[in-house]
Scaffold this active site. Structure first.
Site, PDB file in Angstrom:
ATOM      1  N   ARG A 222      34.953  35.306  31.556  1.00  0.00           N
ATOM      2  CA  ARG A 222      36.143  34.963  30.765  1.00  0.00           C
ATOM      3  C   ARG A 222      35.740  34.448  29.389  1.00  0.00           C
ATOM      4  O   ARG A 222      36.319  33.497  28.857  1.00  0.00           O
ATOM      5  CB  ARG A 222      37.004  33.918  31.491  1.00  0.00           C
ATOM      6  CG  ARG A 222      37.484  34.356  32.854  1.00  0.00           C
ATOM      7  CD  ARG A 222      38.379  35.585  32.798  1.00  0.00           C
ATOM      8  NE  ARG A 222      38.727  36.012  34.143  1.00  0.00           N
ATOM      9  CZ  ARG A 222      38.026  36.893  34.867  1.00  0.00           C
ATOM     10  NH1 ARG A 222      36.941  37.456  34.342  1.00  0.00           N
ATOM     11  NH2 ARG A 222      38.401  37.219  36.076  1.00  0.00           N
TER      12      ARG A 222
ATOM     13  N   SER B 104      46.171  32.747  35.511  1.00  0.00           N
ATOM     14  CA  SER B 104      45.220  31.756  36.031  1.00  0.00           C
ATOM     15  C   SER B 104      44.901  30.744  34.938  1.00  0.00           C
ATOM     16  O   SER B 104      44.426  31.114  33.872  1.00  0.00           O
ATOM     17  CB  SER B 104      43.939  32.443  36.494  1.00  0.00           C
ATOM     18  OG  SER B 104      44.200  33.333  37.554  1.00  0.00           O
TER      19      SER B 104
ATOM     20  N   GLU C 173      41.320  28.305  31.202  1.00  0.00           N
ATOM     21  CA  GLU C 173      41.129  29.653  30.667  1.00  0.00           C
ATOM     22  C   GLU C 173      41.867  29.842  29.338  1.00  0.00           C
ATOM     23  O   GLU C 173      41.316  30.419  28.402  1.00  0.00           O
ATOM     24  CB  GLU C 173      41.629  30.709  31.671  1.00  0.00           C
ATOM     25  CG  GLU C 173      40.624  31.070  32.735  1.00  0.00           C
ATOM     26  CD  GLU C 173      40.967  32.370  33.448  1.00  0.00           C
ATOM     27  OE1 GLU C 173      41.649  33.217  32.837  1.00  0.00           O
ATOM     28  OE2 GLU C 173      40.560  32.540  34.605  1.00  0.00           O
TER      29      GLU C 173
END
Length: 338
Positions: A164, A238, A334
């Site tokens: 990520r 998420s 994130e």
């Protein structure tokens, strides 16, 4: 180049958080970026690049010049013996692009179906799901340097993809505006099926050798069953990364919490399921102010209605403290917090 003033960003972020852009410029082509760079006032002003707004938490109004990327277009660049090379404008909706590639007979992105956001944001985040990350299908990208106005072409090595993560969150943050992305889709196609939820679909349907379209439909079904639609419930998907720890750390946590969900990584490290940890701390379904934790998936924070960015972050910090207190692990968000 279209310049607007005092623009509400609420429709342009999937959390539905209120914020106002003092100046917003709609970018539909490379030439628009060069006009911004050459502009007497905009050229030297701080800038913020906005794609689909699916991975940001807005906590304040935006004094920077917001460059909203709306570069469109999709095409098959080349068909090789071992791959298709396909390209999309950075403003294209990611899921629509995945759907289009399958319709063109170019499979390979089906495991990434229904991920919110735009094509241009996909390499920034190195999006991933169900056994595939963007870097596994990446060929190259084009962008414009916001300091020089020059077009740049970057391969995977220069993007420095991580979990990520990419160089667009580091040295290239705010420096290069991505205008189009190319993908390498391998031939012959091989399904990626190594996830429990996909295996359950295979068992339920009795299909042992699914087609790309079947995998695509399974992924959509899986995601819709556990993740809220941002058009209905504001969210950024998420919210926390799954933490990666050493085998020793993992064994220590298993000793205290034997049921913790964990996965071995190719480099020998262990990935822990952040959603399981948050759920174990009792947060699933809880609400702080007007922000909450989704009832079906503890990894997703949601806007209960009228939430502001500070409420989302207050909830996020409370969850971080709970998880750290129980597991000794500091969860990392994130989304980009602005």
């Amino acid at each position: 180049m279209q310049i607007e003033s005092g623009v509400s960003l609420k429709p342009y972020n999937s959390f539905g958080l209120p914020a106002v852009a003092q100046t917003l410029v709609r970018i539909t082509a490379d030439a628009d970026v060069r006009r911004v760079v050459d502009h007497a006032e905009l050229g030297t002003a701080p800038k913020f690049i906005l794609g689909g707004g699916s991975n940001i938490v807005l906590t304040r109004d935006m004094p920077q010049v917001v460059l909203k990327v709306e570069v469109m277009g999709r095409r098959i660049v080349e068909e090789r013996a071992n791959a298709w090379i396909v390209e999309a404008g950075a403003g294209e909706n990611w899921h629509d692009f995945v759907t289009w590639t399958l319709a063109q007979g170019c499979p390979g992105l089906e495991n990434l179906a229904l991920i919110p956001g735009t094509v241009g944001a996909s390499p920034v985040q190195n999006i991933g799901a169900y056994g595939i990350e963007l870097k596994d299908r990446f060929d190259s990208l084009e962008g414009v340097d916001l300091l020089t106005g020059r077009t740049v072409t970057l391969g995977a090595e220069m993007c420095k993809f991580g979990y990520r993560d990419s160089e667009f969150k580091h040295s290239l943050a705010g420096r290069v505006l991505i205008t189009r992305v190319r993908f390498r889709l391998p031939k012959p196609w091989q399904p990626v099926l190594g996830y429990l939820e996909i295996e359950r679909k295979m068992n339920d349907t009795g299909i042992g050798r699914p087609t790309p379209q079947q995998v695509y439909e399974w992924i959509i079904g899986i995601r819709r069953a556990k993740l809220p639609d941002p058009a209905v419930v504001g969210n950024a998907g998420s919210f926390f990364k799954n933490p990666v720890v050493t085998p020793e750390q993992c064994r220590d946590i298993i000793g205290r919490d034997p049921e913790i969900v964990h996965y071995p990584m190719p480099d020998g490290t262990m990935k822990l399921a952040a959603g399981w940890m948050i759920d174990a701390c009792g947060w699933k379904g809880k609400t702080v102010g007007r922000a909450g934790v989704y009832e079906k998936q503890a990894l997703v924070l949601v806007n209960r209605g009228g939430a502001i960015g500070s409420e989302v972050m207050t909830l996020a910090r409370a969850i971080q403290e709970s998880v750290y207190g129980r597991f000794g692990i500091r969860l990392e968000p994130e989304p980009v917090v602005v």
